[in-house]
Design a protein around this motif. Structure first.
Motif, mmCIF file in Angstrom:
data_model
loop_
_atom_site.group_PDB
_atom_site.id
_atom_site.type_symbol
_atom_site.label_atom_id
_atom_site.label_comp_id
_atom_site.label_asym_id
_atom_site.label_seq_id
_atom_site.Cartn_x
_atom_site.Cartn_y
_atom_site.Cartn_z
ATOM 1 N N VAL A 32 3.971 11.275 -8.804
ATOM 2 C CA VAL A 32 3.499 11.923 -10.023
ATOM 3 C C VAL A 32 3.053 13.345 -9.699
ATOM 4 O O VAL A 32 3.279 14.270 -10.472
ATOM 5 C CB VAL A 32 2.359 11.099 -10.643
ATOM 6 N N VAL A 33 2.473 13.539 -8.494
ATOM 7 C CA VAL A 33 2.073 14.879 -8.078
ATOM 8 C C VAL A 33 3.314 15.762 -7.907
ATOM 9 O O VAL A 33 3.369 16.888 -8.404
ATOM 10 C CB VAL A 33 1.290 14.827 -6.753
ATOM 11 N N ALA A 59 0.836 -1.190 0.000
ATOM 12 C CA ALA A 59 0.000 0.000 0.000
ATOM 13 C C ALA A 59 0.880 1.252 0.000
ATOM 14 O O ALA A 59 0.587 2.232 -0.698
ATOM 15 C CB ALA A 59 -0.922 -0.002 1.212
ATOM 16 N N GLN A 110 3.734 5.957 -5.319
ATOM 17 C CA GLN A 110 3.623 6.074 -6.763
ATOM 18 C C GLN A 110 2.719 7.240 -7.148
ATOM 19 O O GLN A 110 3.060 8.045 -8.008
ATOM 20 C CB GLN A 110 3.018 4.785 -7.292
ATOM 21 N N GLY A 111 1.573 7.325 -6.457
ATOM 22 C CA GLY A 111 0.661 8.417 -6.727
ATOM 23 C C GLY A 111 1.256 9.755 -6.347
ATOM 24 O O GLY A 111 1.201 10.720 -7.109
ATOM 25 N N LEU A 112 1.886 9.790 -5.168
ATOM 26 C CA LEU A 112 2.444 11.034 -4.650
ATOM 27 C C LEU A 112 3.546 11.576 -5.575
ATOM 28 O O LEU A 112 3.650 12.784 -5.797
ATOM 29 C CB LEU A 112 3.020 10.774 -3.254
ATOM 30 N N THR A 151 2.082 1.848 -3.470
ATOM 31 C CA THR A 151 1.013 2.421 -4.287
ATOM 32 C C THR A 151 0.848 3.903 -3.982
ATOM 33 O O THR A 151 0.748 4.744 -4.879
ATOM 34 C CB THR A 151 -0.319 1.707 -3.985
ATOM 35 N N PHE A 152 0.840 4.201 -2.679
ATOM 36 C CA PHE A 152 0.685 5.571 -2.197
ATOM 37 C C PHE A 152 1.806 6.468 -2.751
ATOM 38 O O PHE A 152 1.557 7.545 -3.293
ATOM 39 C CB PHE A 152 0.715 5.525 -0.672
#
Lengths: 321, 313
Positions: free
Chosen positions: B136-137, B126, B132-134, B129-130
């Motif tokens: 890109v931001v 998790a 990975q999202g962060l 995943t977290f």
């Protein structure tokens, strides 16, 4: 007569006890479904319901595949690649001489075969499942890339509209598969999967062929995963060698959301299927509310941790009181 | 016969012998493989895996697993160029900041596993995943070029002809071996991996050691990220992805039990070299991506059959 009614009562008691701990999950799923209906009333029509269940169906299948192994004390990280391989085989064989039945048979046999091989390696050669399936995922990805280097292939139009059209065929199939699982659980092999996962030594001493059960679990899991690939191919109308990638993490997440433990024997298939429904609804809701993909990642990470942590914390809090 | 049998009972040595055999055969059959420069390059690549696998070894020894190693490597590789302050000519401040963040991520993993009771595999997955999202931001998805002198020195300098990365790996190896085999805390890690209940009843704090271990794993992954950034001169989303599988595979190839409690970093070292050599050999054979993927998976699987088997229970 009284024997039947008392065994019926016993069955009911056992079943309701197996629901314990899932109450919270059922509530959350119900709440999300209500939210979904309020946001998108279209789901209440036949077409809307069909589309919704079609998005859920492959995730439900791979979650069952993952939960089957986790209940047996194993795990697989090869779900995604095997979904892709199933889709690729469906898309490359259905235009051939044997047509659709041949394609379905090829997909099913591939899934069973690959699962059985992984099972033999894990059970007989004593390698940890997590590593075998990780290495296996590279091999399976490679085979899918060789068969179909770029998205394409052929799926007959009637199959796509039949499985993924405006009729709830996918939902009926899921109900059928769940009924089959229920029947399977009543067989010695089905019960053996739980028993060998919960206590391998005890199961072995009670006459469960632990190793054969493990191989069967991997084979069945492979079958379900490959069939999920077949459905994805029918849904998209073509094969894609990397389309299954997100399913690996999502299958584990859904099974864990549904209360299936990592150490085997703990959890229920109904919980796992509920977990997959919850995950599917959440992904849909975030998508329709216009969350950017990035925020979806972040939210998914947080939700998964929260879903596992909150019941655990509640249990600790209750124990302390 | 007896020597062969005892060899099979000593996985680190077995893996080392495998490496030597592969190098010997490849060196004799492939021109250029045995050249000093090529072997040195292989070791330099192995250093990244080896350092990332240092934390992984510790975590696996305690019966956990860290699936966020790849993501932490990516995070550090992207953050160092972004957070290195311009007023610092040595670049050490940026490196220290990035390592602190990496350690902090590991600490959060440990906190989730220890206090929230989330299974490590889920917690770290998790977290990956977290992150990975962060990322890109934060980074916007484009590659960032590094100008931090300390990072470049680490990736490019060759004191006495030996790449700095290999020297760093030597230091890390010595430290990790010391921790596992010569310090009380290492004994606690092993005890927790072998039998958590017995260890807890003997007064070993599960929560505290879990926190320390995952923080260490984050720290080593961050170190590997800085090294890989220095060698590449560029950080981008996905730079750390290959190191997740290889860090776990190196540990298991080295004979450490994935169930915890048994193993040593001394096996991970040849395991990392073996993996890099395998990948290099696959690149030599000119094959399509599909075949390359099949060969990689098959080779890892067959190597595991030789050295990674769990004992019959």
């Amino acid at each position: 007569m009284s024997a039947v009614s008392s065994s019926g009562w016993l069955y009911g008691a056992i079943q309701s006890r197996r629901n314990r701990g899932l109450g919270g999950l059922y509530l959350v799923v119900a709440a999300f479904l209500v939210l979904y209906v309020v946001l998108f009333p279209g789901i209440l029509s036949v077409g809307g319901f069909s589309k919704f269940t079609q998005n859920w169906f492959p995730l439900a299948l791979v979650t069952m595949a993952q939960a089957l192994l986790m209940l047996n004390g194993g795990i697989t990280l090869a779900i995604g690649p095997l979904v892709s391989l199933g889709a690729v085989i469906a898309a490359t064989t259905m235009g051939g001489v044997f047509g659709v039945p041949g394609g379905i048979l090829a997909v099913a046999l591939t899934g069973l075969g690959i699962g059985a091989v992984i099972g033999v390696i894990v059970a007989q050669l004593r390698l940890p499942a997590i590593i075998v399936t990780l290495a296996g995922s590279f091999i399976i990805t490679g085979v899918a890339l060789l068969l179909l280097p770029r998205p394409g292939g052929f799926i007959p139009g009637w199959l796509s509209t039949g499985l993924a059209g405006h009729t709830p065929v996918a939902f009926l199939l899921l109900v059928l598969i769940l009924l089959l699982w229920k029947v399977f659980l009543a067989t010695p092999l089905g019960l053996g999967i739980y028993a060998a996962g919960d206590n391998p030594i005890g199961a072995f001493r009670s006459g469960v062929p632990v190793e054969r059960v493990k191989i069967a679990a991997f084979a069945l899991s492979g079958l379900l995963t490959a069939l999920a690939g077949l459905f994805v191919a029918a849904q998209t109308g073509s094969g894609d060698p990397v389309i299954g990638a997100p399913f690996t993490l999502n299958s584990i997440a859904a099974a864990v959301l549904g209360g299936v433990g990592f150490l085997g024997g703990k959890g229920t298939m109904r919980g796992a299927v509920c977990g997959s429904l919850l995950l599917s609804v959440m992904i849909n809701v975030m998508f329709f509310l216009g969350f950017p993909p990035v925020a979806q990642y972040i939210a998914q990470g947080l939700i998964i941790v929260g879903a596992v942590a909150v019941p655990e914390l509640l249990k600790q809090w209750r124990a302390r009181r | 016969m007896k020597a062969v049998k005892s060899l099979f009972r000593n996985p680190p040595l077995l893996t080392l012998v495998l490496v030597a055999l592969v190098w010997l055969v490849a060196g004799l059959t492939l021109s250029g493989f045995g050249a000093y420069g090529h072997l040195r390059y292989l070791l330099e690549l192995a250093a990244v895996i080896g350092i990332a696998a240092a934390g992984q070894t510790l975590v696996i020894l305690m019966g956990g697993i860290d699936l966020s190693v790849g993501a932490v490597i990516t995070v550090t590789a992207i953050l160092v160029p972004l957070i290195s302050p311009a007023w610092d000519p040595t670049g050490l401040v940026g490196v220290a900041l990035a390592l602190t963040i990496a350690t902090g991520i590991g600490f959060l993993n440990g906190a989730g596993a220890a206090y929230l009771r989330v299974p490590p595999i889920i917690m770290t997955l998790a977290m990956a995943t977290f992150l990975q999202g962060l990322l890109v931001v934060v980074a916007g998805g484009s590659a960032v070029t590094v100008s931090n002198p300390a990072v470049l020195l680490l990736g490019q300098a060759r004191p006495l002809g030996v790449p700095a990365g290999i020297l760093l790996w030597l230091v890390v190896s010595a430290a990790v071996l010391l921790i596992i085999h010569r310090m009380p805390i290492g004994a606690r890690f092993l005890a927790l991996g072998a039998n958590p209940l017995a260890a807890r009843l003997s007064g070993v704090s599960v929560a505290r050691n879990t926190l320390i271990l995952y923080a260490l794993s984050g720290f080593f992954a961050g170190l590997a990220g800085i090294l890989v950034l220095g060698m590449n001169r560029q950080g981008y989303v996905g730079i750390g992805d290959p190191y997740l599988l290889t860090s776990i595979a190196a540990v298991v190839l080295g004979g450490t039990s994935i169930l915890g409690g048994r193993g040593t970093y001394a096996g991970t070292i040849p395991g990392a070299i073996l993996l890099v050599t395998t990948t290099a050999l696959i690149t030599v054979v000119n094959a399509s991506p599909g075949w390359r993927s099949i060969m990689f998976g098959t080779l890892i699987l067959s190597l595991l059959l030789v050295s990674g088997r769990e004992a019959r229970r």
